[in-house]
Design an enzyme around this catalytic site. Sequence first.
Site: not given
Ligand code: IPE
Ligand code: IPE
Ligand code: MG
Length: 237
Positions: A20, A22, A68-69, A183, A191
């Site tokens: 998490d 990115n 994530n969709w 994490r 999550s």
């Molecule tokens: C968890 O991260 C999913 C992945 C790392 C693929 P999210 O960014 O989706 O989680 P939440 O929404 O902060 O709980």
């Molecule tokens: C994790 O990074 C990657 C995916 C969930 C695909 P995020 O995109 O959730 O990054 P933040 O949490 O918004 O920084």
């Molecule tokens: Mg995230």
Amino acid sequence: MQNTDKSNKASPLSVAIIMDGNGRWATRRGLPRTEGHLAGAEAVETVIRTAKDEGVRYLTLFAFSTENWKRPREEVDAIMELVYRYLKAKALPMIEKDPELGIMFPGDKSPLPQRLRELCLYTERLSRGRQSIVSIALNYGGRADIVNAANSAIGKGELPLNEEIISRHLYTSYMPDPDLVIRTGGEHRISNFLLWQSAYSEYIILDTLWPDISSGHLRECISEYNTRVRRFGGLKS
Ligand code: IPE
Ligand code: IPE
Ligand code: MG
């Protein structure tokens, strides 16, 4: 499969990572979020190599959740494209070169773009019987995993359900439950990752954002894991 080795003085056999941070990594640099995913994909290779060097046989990486969709279409499309390109350019050559290493994709592959789905299936076929497995959780949700496992067992008439039957029908049935769940990105939540499988996993939260992860971070997590006392509900012997 249940990990029956209760000793925690060696490297954890099975490590799972919620990659998490990115988006925040990119936003802090004034870049679009997709640049963060690109930088995140580059960090993956280092972590795969380090985990293998450290004796981790099963590494599970959470790449895309069933929730994530909900993100904007452009971000979802960019992630799917990136995963496809990463697999083709980096992951496939890695397992072609290293006959010990395999890659699996726990999750529901049916809604993935067709060419990505086909590449995942091809990679999984190539990975059969390999001794060290990297799992890239794609369209994975812990609740969906359990519901799917229950339906699959019921479909085969394996009733009444029990814990062993459910475990055998999970997307991750080929691997031991994670000893350690890491994490990155500082959030203290699961999550919807490996809900069933992480019942007795040790947790480590790193504030480091995923694209900044290094071999050193992973090694520190393994050292920290080795200080933990796992009791599995019993008493320390
Ligand atoms: C968890 O991260 C999913 C992945 C790392 C693929 P999210 O960014 O989706 O989680 P939440 O929404 O902060 O709980
Ligand atoms: C994790 O990074 C990657 C995916 C969930 C695909 P995020 O995109 O959730 O990054 P933040 O949490 O918004 O920084
Ligand atoms: Mg995230």
